[in-house]
Design a protein around this motif. Structure first.
Motif, PDB file in Angstrom:
ATOM      1  N   MET A   1      43.705  39.525  48.296  1.00  0.00           N
ATOM      2  CA  MET A   1      42.959  40.416  47.437  1.00  0.00           C
ATOM      3  C   MET A   1      42.282  39.567  46.272  1.00  0.00           C
ATOM      4  O   MET A   1      42.583  38.039  46.216  1.00  0.00           O
ATOM      5  N   ASN A   2      40.974  39.609  46.400  1.00  0.00           N
ATOM      6  CA  ASN A   2      40.049  38.757  45.531  1.00  0.00           C
ATOM      7  C   ASN A   2      40.341  38.806  44.060  1.00  0.00           C
ATOM      8  O   ASN A   2      40.949  40.019  43.646  1.00  0.00           O
ATOM      9  N   ARG A   3      39.735  38.043  43.355  1.00  0.00           N
ATOM     10  CA  ARG A   3      39.987  38.053  41.837  1.00  0.00           C
ATOM     11  C   ARG A   3      39.399  39.134  41.165  1.00  0.00           C
ATOM     12  O   ARG A   3      40.012  39.568  40.077  1.00  0.00           O
ATOM     13  N   ALA A   4      38.188  39.706  41.527  1.00  0.00           N
ATOM     14  CA  ALA A   4      37.580  40.752  40.685  1.00  0.00           C
ATOM     15  C   ALA A   4      38.521  41.839  40.916  1.00  0.00           C
ATOM     16  O   ALA A   4      38.962  42.794  39.907  1.00  0.00           O
ATOM     17  N   ASN A   5      39.256  42.319  42.273  1.00  0.00           N
ATOM     18  CA  ASN A   5      40.214  43.341  42.372  1.00  0.00           C
ATOM     19  C   ASN A   5      41.432  43.063  41.639  1.00  0.00           C
ATOM     20  O   ASN A   5      42.071  44.239  41.168  1.00  0.00           O
ATOM     21  N   LEU A   6      42.004  41.876  41.454  1.00  0.00           N
ATOM     22  CA  LEU A   6      43.114  41.571  40.698  1.00  0.00           C
ATOM     23  C   LEU A   6      43.004  41.745  39.270  1.00  0.00           C
ATOM     24  O   LEU A   6      43.632  42.561  38.418  1.00  0.00           O
ATOM     25  N   LEU A   7      41.658  41.364  38.562  1.00  0.00           N
ATOM     26  CA  LEU A   7      41.207  41.838  37.245  1.00  0.00           C
ATOM     27  C   LEU A   7      41.356  43.466  37.192  1.00  0.00           C
ATOM     28  O   LEU A   7      41.906  43.823  36.187  1.00  0.00           O
ATOM     29  N   GLN A   8      40.642  44.033  38.030  1.00  0.00           N
ATOM     30  CA  GLN A   8      40.616  45.685  37.929  1.00  0.00           C
ATOM     31  C   GLN A   8      42.103  46.252  38.203  1.00  0.00           C
ATOM     32  O   GLN A   8      42.513  47.008  37.230  1.00  0.00           O
ATOM     33  N   ARG A  77      42.298  35.064  26.630  1.00  0.00           N
ATOM     34  CA  ARG A  77      43.406  33.975  27.113  1.00  0.00           C
ATOM     35  C   ARG A  77      44.064  34.402  28.365  1.00  0.00           C
ATOM     36  O   ARG A  77      44.597  35.518  28.343  1.00  0.00           O
ATOM     37  N   PRO A  78      44.293  33.825  29.399  1.00  0.00           N
ATOM     38  CA  PRO A  78      43.868  32.533  29.576  1.00  0.00           C
ATOM     39  C   PRO A  78      42.008  32.716  29.946  1.00  0.00           C
ATOM     40  O   PRO A  78      41.589  33.636  30.067  1.00  0.00           O
ATOM     41  N   ARG A  79      41.395  31.302  29.881  1.00  0.00           N
ATOM     42  CA  ARG A  79      39.985  31.180  29.855  1.00  0.00           C
ATOM     43  C   ARG A  79      39.279  32.193  31.275  1.00  0.00           C
ATOM     44  O   ARG A  79      38.307  32.738  31.161  1.00  0.00           O
ATOM     45  N   GLU A  80      40.227  31.836  32.409  1.00  0.00           N
ATOM     46  CA  GLU A  80      39.866  32.184  33.510  1.00  0.00           C
ATOM     47  C   GLU A  80      39.789  34.008  33.613  1.00  0.00           C
ATOM     48  O   GLU A  80      38.862  34.555  34.189  1.00  0.00           O
ATOM     49  N   ARG A  81      40.645  34.433  32.841  1.00  0.00           N
ATOM     50  CA  ARG A  81      40.508  35.919  32.636  1.00  0.00           C
ATOM     51  C   ARG A  81      39.405  36.614  32.042  1.00  0.00           C
ATOM     52  O   ARG A  81      38.979  37.502  32.086  1.00  0.00           O
ATOM     53  N   GLY A  82      39.200  35.597  31.045  1.00  0.00           N
ATOM     54  CA  GLY A  82      38.062  35.999  30.446  1.00  0.00           C
ATOM     55  C   GLY A  82      36.793  35.923  31.050  1.00  0.00           C
ATOM     56  O   GLY A  82      35.945  36.634  30.852  1.00  0.00           O
ATOM     57  N   LYS A  83      36.412  34.919  31.862  1.00  0.00           N
ATOM     58  CA  LYS A  83      35.668  34.653  32.806  1.00  0.00           C
ATOM     59  C   LYS A  83      35.225  35.796  33.738  1.00  0.00           C
ATOM     60  O   LYS A  83      34.237  36.239  33.769  1.00  0.00           O
ATOM     61  N   LEU A  84      36.568  36.378  34.368  1.00  0.00           N
ATOM     62  CA  LEU A  84      36.617  37.375  35.061  1.00  0.00           C
ATOM     63  C   LEU A  84      36.086  38.968  34.576  1.00  0.00           C
ATOM     64  O   LEU A  84      35.314  39.645  35.069  1.00  0.00           O
ATOM     65  N   TRP A  85      36.470  38.889  33.382  1.00  0.00           N
ATOM     66  CA  TRP A  85      36.395  40.141  32.310  1.00  0.00           C
ATOM     67  C   TRP A  85      34.831  40.222  32.124  1.00  0.00           C
ATOM     68  O   TRP A  85      34.214  41.287  32.181  1.00  0.00           O
ATOM     69  N   SER A  86      34.117  38.930  31.890  1.00  0.00           N
ATOM     70  CA  SER A  86      32.763  38.930  31.660  1.00  0.00           C
ATOM     71  C   SER A  86      32.004  39.591  32.700  1.00  0.00           C
ATOM     72  O   SER A  86      31.053  40.091  32.549  1.00  0.00           O
ATOM     73  N   GLU A  87      32.224  38.929  33.755  1.00  0.00           N
ATOM     74  CA  GLU A  87      31.389  39.179  35.048  1.00  0.00           C
ATOM     75  C   GLU A  87      31.797  40.581  35.412  1.00  0.00           C
ATOM     76  O   GLU A  87      30.509  41.245  35.569  1.00  0.00           O
TER      77      GLU A  87
END
Length: 137
Positions: A1-8, A77-87
């Motif tokens: 599972m890629n990061r974008a799918n994980l965020l969704q 937070r965490p920052r990585e989640r913020g980065k994924l959200w913004s993308e």
């Protein structure tokens, strides 16, 4: 599972953007940067959830949307989640990552128009109000 799918997948059951911040941002941006949305649709939109209708960025508002995204991202937070959200959020707005990277803080520049300076102050105040409401420093 890629990061974008994980965020969704995560966004489906958990909010990324704090409700208070969503509501303060709603007051600033709804019917200005975005075509009118109900409060619940706006909260869902900010949290990458389905909305009752398509969300449309108003013409010539991409610059301000970029600053809004930049400001919200700094609260996640965490920052990585913020980065994924913004993308993912930028994709939904039809704004490229390269445009965002180049223009996200343009409203802070010395040469910014009064309207852009006022927008920046409104977004900064929304972030501060949400932070104060949550009781975080």
């Amino acid at each position: 599972m890629n990061r974008a799918n994980l965020l969704q997948e995560t966004a489906a059951w958990m909010d990324t953007v704090d409700l208070a911040l969503c509501l303060f941002i709603y007051e600033v941006c709804n019917d200005y940067q975005f075509e009118y949305l109900s409060g619940s649709d706006f909260v869902n939109f900010l949290n990458l959830k389905p909305t009752g209708r398509a969300v449309i960025v108003r013409p010539k508002e991409n610059l301000r949307v970029c600053y809004m995204v930049f400001s919200i991202t700094r609260t996640i937070r965490p920052r990585e989640r913020g980065k994924l959200w913004s993308e993912e959020f930028l994709k939904r707005c039809g704004i490229s990552k390269s445009y965002y990277d180049k223009h996200r803080s343009d409203v802070c520049n010395k040469g910014a128009t009064k309207e852009n300076q006022d927008f920046r102050k409104s977004i900064d105040k929304a972030v501060e109000n949400a932070r104060r409401l949550k009781g975080t420093p």
